[in-house]
Design a protein around this motif. Structure first.
Motif, PDB file in Angstrom:
ATOM      1  N   GLY A  87       0.732  -1.193   0.213  1.00 52.01           N
ATOM      2  CA  GLY A  87       0.159  -0.093   0.074  1.00 52.01           C
ATOM      3  C   GLY A  87       0.728   1.305   0.061  1.00 52.01           C
ATOM      4  O   GLY A  87       0.492   2.271   0.521  1.00 52.01           O
ATOM      5  N   CYS A  88       2.079   1.355  -0.651  1.00 50.35           N
ATOM      6  CA  CYS A  88       2.858   2.392  -0.762  1.00 50.35           C
ATOM      7  C   CYS A  88       2.438   3.452  -1.830  1.00 50.35           C
ATOM      8  O   CYS A  88       2.926   4.569  -1.702  1.00 50.35           O
ATOM      9  N   TYR A  89       1.579   3.066  -2.556  1.00 51.88           N
ATOM     10  CA  TYR A  89       1.149   3.757  -3.715  1.00 51.88           C
ATOM     11  C   TYR A  89       1.998   4.410  -4.713  1.00 51.88           C
ATOM     12  O   TYR A  89       1.742   5.526  -5.317  1.00 51.88           O
ATOM     13  N   MET A  90       3.150   3.854  -5.070  1.00 55.52           N
ATOM     14  CA  MET A  90       4.269   4.065  -5.874  1.00 55.52           C
ATOM     15  C   MET A  90       3.677   4.370  -7.166  1.00 55.52           C
ATOM     16  O   MET A  90       3.917   5.201  -8.066  1.00 55.52           O
ATOM     17  N   CYS A  91       2.889   3.158  -7.571  1.00 57.95           N
ATOM     18  CA  CYS A  91       2.392   2.780  -8.970  1.00 57.95           C
ATOM     19  C   CYS A  91       1.266   3.960  -9.233  1.00 57.95           C
ATOM     20  O   CYS A  91       1.322   4.523 -10.189  1.00 57.95           O
ATOM     21  N   ILE A  92       0.496   4.542  -8.127  1.00 60.48           N
ATOM     22  CA  ILE A  92      -0.295   5.373  -8.405  1.00 60.48           C
ATOM     23  C   ILE A  92       0.398   6.724  -8.720  1.00 60.48           C
ATOM     24  O   ILE A  92      -0.014   7.584  -9.748  1.00 60.48           O
ATOM     25  N   GLY A  93       1.390   7.210  -7.780  1.00 60.78           N
ATOM     26  CA  GLY A  93       2.049   8.405  -8.300  1.00 60.78           C
ATOM     27  C   GLY A  93       2.714   8.420  -9.611  1.00 60.78           C
ATOM     28  O   GLY A  93       3.072   9.369 -10.174  1.00 60.78           O
TER      29      GLY A  93
END
Length: 140
Positions: A87-93
C-alpha cells in the motif's frame, strides 16, 4: 499482450449509456455498486470531446514497485498481487495515465486488467480487447 482500447469516435462520453461500462466494471469485477470505483473512466469535456482513463498495460509501474507486487501474467496484463502489496502507492504516483485507482476500504490500489466486462457493456461498441506486442521494459 491483451490491451483494452477505446475508439473515442464511437463513444459519446456517457450521454446515452450513463457509463454502463464503468458500472459493470465496478459491480462485476470489484463487487461495489459505485461506478466511481471502476477501473475505467470516461470523461466528457463538455465541448463535444472527451477522453478515457484506462490502463494500456505498458508495464512502467512494474519497475517502481518496491514490494514487487506488480507482475505481468501470461497474457501480458500487469496484475497486482494483493498478498505482496504494502500500500505504498508508488504505482499511483508513477502512472502517467492515472490508471491506478484507490478504494479507501482497501490497502492495495487497483487497475484495469483487460477483463472485457466493459466491452460487453458499452452500447456503442467503442471498447475492445486487442492483442498487441509487449512493450520493451523501461529503465528508470
Amino acid at each position: 499482450m491483451r490491451q483494452l482500447r477505446i475508439d473515442m469516435t464511437k463513444c459519446n462520453y456517457g450521454r446515452d449509456c450513463n457509463h454502463e461500462c464503468e458500472a459493470d466494471c465496478a459491480t462485476k469485477v470489484f463487487k461495489v455498486d459505485d461506478p466511481a470505483l471502476a477501473a475505467l473512466h470516461i470523461r466528457d469535456h463538455g465541448d463535444g470531446t472527451g477522453h478515457a482513463i484506462l490502463c494500456d498495460q505498458c508495464g512502467d509501474c512494474v519497475v517502481v514497485c518496491p514490494a514487487e507486487a506488480l507482475k505481468r501474467n501470461k497474457l501480458g496484463v500487469v496484475m497486482i498481487n494483493k498478498k505482496l502489496c504494502v500500500g505504498c502507492y508508488m504505482c499511483i504516483g508513477f502512472c502517467e495515465k492515472e490508471a491506478f485507482e484507490r478504494n479507501p476500504d482497501w490497502v492495495e490500489p487497483y487497475k484495469c486488467t483487460a477483463c472485457g466486462i466493459c466491452v460487453k457493456a458499452c452500447p456503442h461498441a467503442a471498447l475492445e480487447i486487442v492483442e498487441v506486442p509487449e512493450p520493451a521494459a523501461r529503465i528508470i
